[in-house]
Write a protein that holds these residues in place. Structure first.
Motif, PDB file in Angstrom:
ATOM      1  N   ALA A   2      -8.704   2.936  -4.110  1.00  0.00           N
ATOM      2  CA  ALA A   2      -9.294   3.728  -3.030  1.00  0.00           C
ATOM      3  C   ALA A   2      -8.223   4.552  -2.326  1.00  0.00           C
ATOM      4  O   ALA A   2      -8.411   5.739  -2.055  1.00  0.00           O
ATOM      5  CB  ALA A   2     -10.006   2.816  -2.036  1.00  0.00           C
ATOM      6  N   ARG A   3      -7.097   3.939  -2.046  1.00  0.00           N
ATOM      7  CA  ARG A   3      -6.031   4.654  -1.345  1.00  0.00           C
ATOM      8  C   ARG A   3      -5.420   5.745  -2.205  1.00  0.00           C
ATOM      9  O   ARG A   3      -5.057   6.810  -1.709  1.00  0.00           O
ATOM     10  CB  ARG A   3      -4.976   3.666  -0.867  1.00  0.00           C
ATOM     11  N   LEU A   4      -5.302   5.503  -3.495  1.00  0.00           N
ATOM     12  CA  LEU A   4      -4.787   6.535  -4.394  1.00  0.00           C
ATOM     13  C   LEU A   4      -5.764   7.707  -4.489  1.00  0.00           C
ATOM     14  O   LEU A   4      -5.349   8.865  -4.534  1.00  0.00           O
ATOM     15  CB  LEU A   4      -4.515   5.967  -5.782  1.00  0.00           C
ATOM     16  N   ALA A   5      -7.057   7.405  -4.515  1.00  0.00           N
ATOM     17  CA  ALA A   5      -8.059   8.468  -4.571  1.00  0.00           C
ATOM     18  C   ALA A   5      -7.962   9.365  -3.340  1.00  0.00           C
ATOM     19  O   ALA A   5      -7.973  10.595  -3.444  1.00  0.00           O
ATOM     20  CB  ALA A   5      -9.462   7.872  -4.695  1.00  0.00           C
ATOM     21  N   ILE A   6      -7.848   8.749  -2.173  1.00  0.00           N
ATOM     22  CA  ILE A   6      -7.736   9.520  -0.935  1.00  0.00           C
ATOM     23  C   ILE A   6      -6.443  10.335  -0.938  1.00  0.00           C
ATOM     24  O   ILE A   6      -6.442  11.507  -0.570  1.00  0.00           O
ATOM     25  CB  ILE A   6      -7.819   8.590   0.290  1.00  0.00           C
ATOM     26  N   LEU A 104       6.269   6.795 -10.730  1.00  0.00           N
ATOM     27  CA  LEU A 104       6.991   7.863 -10.028  1.00  0.00           C
ATOM     28  C   LEU A 104       6.091   8.572  -9.014  1.00  0.00           C
ATOM     29  O   LEU A 104       6.531   8.908  -7.906  1.00  0.00           O
ATOM     30  CB  LEU A 104       7.568   8.865 -11.024  1.00  0.00           C
ATOM     31  N   ALA A 105       4.830   8.780  -9.372  1.00  0.00           N
ATOM     32  CA  ALA A 105       3.898   9.441  -8.451  1.00  0.00           C
ATOM     33  C   ALA A 105       3.659   8.578  -7.216  1.00  0.00           C
ATOM     34  O   ALA A 105       3.639   9.080  -6.089  1.00  0.00           O
ATOM     35  CB  ALA A 105       2.582   9.737  -9.158  1.00  0.00           C
ATOM     36  N   VAL A 106       3.499   7.277  -7.405  1.00  0.00           N
ATOM     37  CA  VAL A 106       3.295   6.373  -6.267  1.00  0.00           C
ATOM     38  C   VAL A 106       4.565   6.307  -5.417  1.00  0.00           C
ATOM     39  O   VAL A 106       4.494   6.328  -4.183  1.00  0.00           O
ATOM     40  CB  VAL A 106       2.856   4.973  -6.745  1.00  0.00           C
ATOM     41  N   GLN A 107       5.725   6.253  -6.059  1.00  0.00           N
ATOM     42  CA  GLN A 107       6.976   6.251  -5.295  1.00  0.00           C
ATOM     43  C   GLN A 107       7.112   7.516  -4.458  1.00  0.00           C
ATOM     44  O   GLN A 107       7.570   7.467  -3.317  1.00  0.00           O
ATOM     45  CB  GLN A 107       8.175   6.097  -6.239  1.00  0.00           C
ATOM     46  N   ALA A 108       6.701   8.653  -4.998  1.00  0.00           N
ATOM     47  CA  ALA A 108       6.762   9.909  -4.245  1.00  0.00           C
ATOM     48  C   ALA A 108       5.831   9.868  -3.039  1.00  0.00           C
ATOM     49  O   ALA A 108       6.190  10.331  -1.953  1.00  0.00           O
ATOM     50  CB  ALA A 108       6.418  11.091  -5.151  1.00  0.00           C
ATOM     51  N   LEU A 109       4.634   9.308  -3.214  1.00  0.00           N
ATOM     52  CA  LEU A 109       3.706   9.178  -2.086  1.00  0.00           C
ATOM     53  C   LEU A 109       4.283   8.267  -1.010  1.00  0.00           C
ATOM     54  O   LEU A 109       4.189   8.561   0.184  1.00  0.00           O
ATOM     55  CB  LEU A 109       2.360   8.643  -2.566  1.00  0.00           C
ATOM     56  N   LEU A 110       4.890   7.164  -1.429  1.00  0.00           N
ATOM     57  CA  LEU A 110       5.501   6.244  -0.466  1.00  0.00           C
ATOM     58  C   LEU A 110       6.667   6.917   0.259  1.00  0.00           C
ATOM     59  O   LEU A 110       6.814   6.778   1.479  1.00  0.00           O
ATOM     60  CB  LEU A 110       5.964   4.968  -1.163  1.00  0.00           C
ATOM     61  N   GLY A 113       5.820   9.000   3.113  1.00  0.00           N
ATOM     62  CA  GLY A 113       5.272   8.320   4.283  1.00  0.00           C
ATOM     63  C   GLY A 113       3.827   7.896   4.159  1.00  0.00           C
ATOM     64  O   GLY A 113       3.216   7.495   5.141  1.00  0.00           O
ATOM     65  N   ARG A 114       3.254   7.964   2.965  1.00  0.00           N
ATOM     66  CA  ARG A 114       1.874   7.530   2.775  1.00  0.00           C
ATOM     67  C   ARG A 114       1.835   6.010   2.804  1.00  0.00           C
ATOM     68  O   ARG A 114       2.609   5.348   2.121  1.00  0.00           O
ATOM     69  CB  ARG A 114       1.315   8.028   1.443  1.00  0.00           C
ATOM     70  N   ALA A 115       0.949   5.440   3.570  1.00  0.00           N
ATOM     71  CA  ALA A 115       0.850   3.984   3.745  1.00  0.00           C
ATOM     72  C   ALA A 115      -0.078   3.387   2.690  1.00  0.00           C
ATOM     73  O   ALA A 115      -1.080   2.770   3.013  1.00  0.00           O
ATOM     74  CB  ALA A 115       0.350   3.660   5.153  1.00  0.00           C
TER      75      ALA A 115
END
Length: 154
Positions: A2-6, A104-110, A113-115
């Motif tokens: 859900a969080r990745l979709a948003i 890598l995409a999730v690391q970039a979101l983190l 500052g994405r929670a």
């Protein structure tokens, strides 16, 4: 999911959770008991439950031409009644396992500052205890996400 979709710009999804103890912690989306959700017009459903007996229930909730993405770990074969899927022209696909670009995409979101992970990591185990950690991750309903800590491995 859900969080990745948003984070990817999708509208906030509805998350089904049958276990009341796992419905807290939603961030920008609803978490509901599937029995209380009357919708039968979902364009997309992503199942991460791993429940091999859930497919007919999911198909019944699809809009015509809707898609189900199977993203859980299914230890048993999946099957479904063909007529309801046929009537809806349902599409079923299987998610691929995580690859390096996904991480890598999730690391970039983190890093931006994405929670994404706040409140989701409930368990941490030393990598040397991986068999116990996996058992907990797959059998303990209170374990939302398990982290294996590799720092002490040589």
């Amino acid at each position: 999911m859900a969080r990745l979709a948003i984070a990817a710009g999708a509208p906030p999804p509805t998350v089904w959770e049958s276990n009341p103890g796992r419905r807290d912690g939603a961030d920008g989306y609803r978490v509901v008991d599937p029995a209380s959700d009357d919708r039968r017009d979902y364009r997309a459903i992503c199942d991460v439950s791993g429940d091999p007996k859930l497919l007919d229930t999911l198909i019944a909730r699809l809009a015509p031409g809707g898609e189900i993405c199977l993203a859980g770990f299914y230890a048993e074969p999946l099957s479904f009644a063909f007529p309801p899927a046929f009537m809806r022209e349902a599409r079923i696909r299987v998610a691929a396992e995580w690859k390096a670009p996904d991480l890598l995409a999730v690391q970039a979101l983190l890093a931006a500052g994405r929670a994404l992970l706040d409140g989701l990591i409930t368990h941490v185990a030393d990598a040397a205890r991986a068999p116990d950690a996996y058992r907990t991750a797959f059998t303990d309903a209170g374990c939302l996400k398990m982290i294996l800590d590799w720092r002490d491995c040589a």
